[in-house]
Motif scaffolding. Sequence first.
Motif, PDB file in Angstrom:
ATOM      1  N   ASN A  14      -3.394  10.312   4.611  1.00 34.87           N
ATOM      2  CA  ASN A  14      -3.898   9.682   3.389  1.00 34.87           C
ATOM      3  C   ASN A  14      -2.775   9.402   2.396  1.00 34.87           C
ATOM      4  O   ASN A  14      -2.819   8.406   1.659  1.00 34.87           O
ATOM      5  N   MET A  15      -1.741  10.258   2.395  1.00 38.80           N
ATOM      6  CA  MET A  15      -0.580   9.981   1.539  1.00 38.80           C
ATOM      7  C   MET A  15       0.146   8.723   1.997  1.00 38.80           C
ATOM      8  O   MET A  15       0.570   7.900   1.183  1.00 38.80           O
ATOM      9  N   VAL A  16       0.311   8.568   3.312  1.00 37.80           N
ATOM     10  CA  VAL A  16       0.952   7.368   3.858  1.00 37.80           C
ATOM     11  C   VAL A  16       0.153   6.126   3.476  1.00 37.80           C
ATOM     12  O   VAL A  16       0.713   5.097   3.071  1.00 37.80           O
ATOM     13  N   ILE A  17      -1.157   6.205   3.588  1.00 38.69           N
ATOM     14  CA  ILE A  17      -2.027   5.072   3.255  1.00 38.69           C
ATOM     15  C   ILE A  17      -1.919   4.731   1.774  1.00 38.69           C
ATOM     16  O   ILE A  17      -1.823   3.557   1.392  1.00 38.69           O
ATOM     17  N   GLU A  18      -1.937   5.748   0.923  1.00 39.08           N
ATOM     18  CA  GLU A  18      -1.799   5.501  -0.515  1.00 39.08           C
ATOM     19  C   GLU A  18      -0.445   4.890  -0.850  1.00 39.08           C
ATOM     20  O   GLU A  18      -0.331   4.031  -1.733  1.00 39.08           O
ATOM     21  N   ALA A  19       0.589   5.320  -0.136  1.00 37.10           N
ATOM     22  CA  ALA A  19       1.913   4.739  -0.358  1.00 37.10           C
ATOM     23  C   ALA A  19       1.916   3.249  -0.032  1.00 37.10           C
ATOM     24  O   ALA A  19       2.503   2.435  -0.763  1.00 37.10           O
ATOM     25  N   GLY A  20       1.247   2.869   1.061  1.00 38.02           N
ATOM     26  CA  GLY A  20       1.171   1.453   1.421  1.00 38.02           C
ATOM     27  C   GLY A  20       0.490   0.633   0.347  1.00 38.02           C
ATOM     28  O   GLY A  20       0.955  -0.466  -0.004  1.00 38.02           O
ATOM     29  N   LYS A  21      -0.591   1.147  -0.206  1.00 40.15           N
ATOM     30  CA  LYS A  21      -1.301   0.437  -1.271  1.00 40.15           C
ATOM     31  C   LYS A  21      -0.428   0.318  -2.518  1.00 40.15           C
ATOM     32  O   LYS A  21      -0.435  -0.703  -3.211  1.00 40.15           O
ATOM     33  N   PHE A  22       0.346   1.369  -2.787  1.00 44.37           N
ATOM     34  CA  PHE A  22       1.258   1.358  -3.938  1.00 44.37           C
ATOM     35  C   PHE A  22       2.316   0.272  -3.770  1.00 44.37           C
ATOM     36  O   PHE A  22       2.623  -0.475  -4.714  1.00 44.37           O
ATOM     37  N   LEU A  23       2.875   0.164  -2.567  1.00 42.94           N
ATOM     38  CA  LEU A  23       3.923  -0.832  -2.318  1.00 42.94           C
ATOM     39  C   LEU A  23       3.391  -2.247  -2.481  1.00 42.94           C
ATOM     40  O   LEU A  23       4.049  -3.109  -3.065  1.00 42.94           O
ATOM     41  N   ILE A  24       2.189  -2.498  -1.966  1.00 44.46           N
ATOM     42  CA  ILE A  24       1.569  -3.820  -2.100  1.00 44.46           C
ATOM     43  C   ILE A  24       1.297  -4.142  -3.567  1.00 44.46           C
ATOM     44  O   ILE A  24       1.610  -5.238  -4.058  1.00 44.46           O
ATOM     45  N   LYS A  25       0.718  -3.198  -4.280  1.00 34.83           N
ATOM     46  CA  LYS A  25       0.356  -3.408  -5.687  1.00 34.83           C
ATOM     47  C   LYS A  25       1.569  -3.753  -6.538  1.00 34.83           C
ATOM     48  O   LYS A  25       1.477  -4.567  -7.474  1.00 34.83           O
ATOM     49  N   ASN A  26       2.717  -3.173  -6.204  1.00 35.70           N
ATOM     50  CA  ASN A  26       3.917  -3.353  -7.029  1.00 35.70           C
ATOM     51  C   ASN A  26       4.906  -4.364  -6.450  1.00 35.70           C
ATOM     52  O   ASN A  26       6.069  -4.402  -6.861  1.00 35.70           O
ATOM     53  N   SER A  51       2.045  -1.178  13.689  1.00 33.93           N
ATOM     54  CA  SER A  51       2.532  -2.553  13.579  1.00 33.93           C
ATOM     55  C   SER A  51       1.375  -3.508  13.348  1.00 33.93           C
ATOM     56  O   SER A  51       0.333  -3.419  13.999  1.00 33.93           O
ATOM     57  N   GLY A  52       1.559  -4.421  12.374  1.00 33.07           N
ATOM     58  CA  GLY A  52       0.614  -5.513  12.198  1.00 33.07           C
ATOM     59  C   GLY A  52      -0.723  -5.159  11.593  1.00 33.07           C
ATOM     60  O   GLY A  52      -1.680  -5.919  11.740  1.00 33.07           O
ATOM     61  N   LYS A  53      -0.803  -4.039  10.889  1.00 35.92           N
ATOM     62  CA  LYS A  53      -2.060  -3.645  10.245  1.00 35.92           C
ATOM     63  C   LYS A  53      -1.908  -3.711   8.732  1.00 35.92           C
ATOM     64  O   LYS A  53      -0.942  -3.180   8.173  1.00 35.92           O
ATOM     65  N   ALA A  54      -2.843  -4.351   8.060  1.00 34.27           N
ATOM     66  CA  ALA A  54      -2.780  -4.483   6.605  1.00 34.27           C
ATOM     67  C   ALA A  54      -2.891  -3.112   5.945  1.00 34.27           C
ATOM     68  O   ALA A  54      -3.768  -2.310   6.290  1.00 34.27           O
ATOM     69  N   TYR A  55      -2.008  -2.841   5.003  1.00 38.95           N
ATOM     70  CA  TYR A  55      -2.002  -1.545   4.327  1.00 38.95           C
ATOM     71  C   TYR A  55      -3.330  -1.265   3.626  1.00 38.95           C
ATOM     72  O   TYR A  55      -3.805  -0.123   3.595  1.00 38.95           O
ATOM     73  N   GLU A  56      -3.921  -2.306   3.068  1.00 42.49           N
ATOM     74  CA  GLU A  56      -5.139  -2.117   2.278  1.00 42.49           C
ATOM     75  C   GLU A  56      -6.308  -1.624   3.122  1.00 42.49           C
ATOM     76  O   GLU A  56      -7.247  -1.009   2.594  1.00 42.49           O
ATOM     77  N   ASN A  57      -6.263  -1.876   4.437  1.00 43.97           N
ATOM     78  CA  ASN A  57      -7.392  -1.545   5.302  1.00 43.97           C
ATOM     79  C   ASN A  57      -7.145  -0.348   6.204  1.00 43.97           C
ATOM     80  O   ASN A  57      -7.993  -0.012   7.037  1.00 43.97           O
ATOM     81  N   LEU A  58      -6.007   0.303   6.063  1.00 44.06           N
ATOM     82  CA  LEU A  58      -5.675   1.413   6.960  1.00 44.06           C
ATOM     83  C   LEU A  58      -6.605   2.603   6.765  1.00 44.06           C
ATOM     84  O   LEU A  58      -6.984   2.945   5.639  1.00 44.06           O
ATOM     85  N   GLN A  59      -6.931   3.251   7.873  1.00 43.22           N
ATOM     86  CA  GLN A  59      -7.648   4.513   7.902  1.00 43.22           C
ATOM     87  C   GLN A  59      -6.756   5.539   8.594  1.00 43.22           C
ATOM     88  O   GLN A  59      -5.849   5.175   9.363  1.00 43.22           O
ATOM     89  N   PRO A  60      -6.975   6.844   8.355  1.00 44.26           N
ATOM     90  CA  PRO A  60      -6.110   7.850   8.994  1.00 44.26           C
ATOM     91  C   PRO A  60      -5.980   7.684  10.502  1.00 44.26           C
ATOM     92  O   PRO A  60      -4.889   7.850  11.061  1.00 44.26           O
TER      93      PRO A  60
END
Length: 308
Positions: A14-26, A51-60
């Motif tokens: 979940n931390m990895v997923i949140e990091a991806g959303k943070f990178l996209i947002k900024n 590979s090739g998965k949108a950060y916004e839609n990632l699940q654990p």
Amino acid sequence: MTKSLLEKQIELSNMVIEAGKFLIKNNLVARTWGNISCRLPLSNNFIITPSGKAYENLQPEDLCLLNADCKSLEFLNCKVLKPSSEKKLHSIIYQKRSDINFIIHTHQPFASAMSLAGEASSGYPTAKYALPGTDELANYVGNKIATDTDVILMHGHGTVILGNDYRSAMELSMKLERECRAAFLADYLPTGITDGSIDFSTEQIHVSKDKWIKVKSPIVDLFSKQLLPAYIDDFSQIFGSEVEIDNSSFYFSNTDIEEIQAAALVVYKNCLGAVVAQQSGEMPISIEDCNLMHNKYINSYSKEMLSD
């Protein structure tokens, strides 16, 4: 109460997923570019984005668990997905730096542009250029790893940011972009452009009916009536070796709004890189390398996105 291994894996995922959303947002990455990983406690095994998965839609269960040899391990009792192509880069860092538990590879605009300035100008160690996802690139980054280095610029590509944990890596990514922006303003800001007008926003994008994308930015306007060559490799993935800029606009056949926004950000970033490169004497990416990246993007990477 001590957490089970499964609970810890889900927490780190979940931390990895949140990091991806943070990178996209900024605007530190576009689409699914870049990658993120987190070390499992007391090991060199690590969780990494696929590979090739949108950060916004990632699940654990979408993430990948790899060992130090980059071999996939069973993770959350799910099918094994294809891990990021930069997996070896992450593995090398975890093996060299026992103090590092979180790694993000970004394509942030000003840091990517300043990767073309040279270490003396950027102030950061810079790995030599190599094609993305190759062992050569991973080894170039590995050669720049030192105990006192938590940031590495990747020439014509992006950055690698190291942290003891999620929070330290995220904070460092923002600090790096501020510092690289300040360095750009101090050493590379073109005459007649103010510091208040150089940043990118999706509000600058205008799409015409004939599929020309206008980016209302003075940085992009510098290259109007020109063929803009590739200096940053995610630009070459989308456009190949060059794109025509006319009245701050470029032609883009894809009509998906997220694709348009990503393309606009990449063109803007490549313009920043062109400003730095032309002043520091750096050459564009070779046509051969551009064609390799563009063909791979068209034939495999973009198809992964469409099938997601």
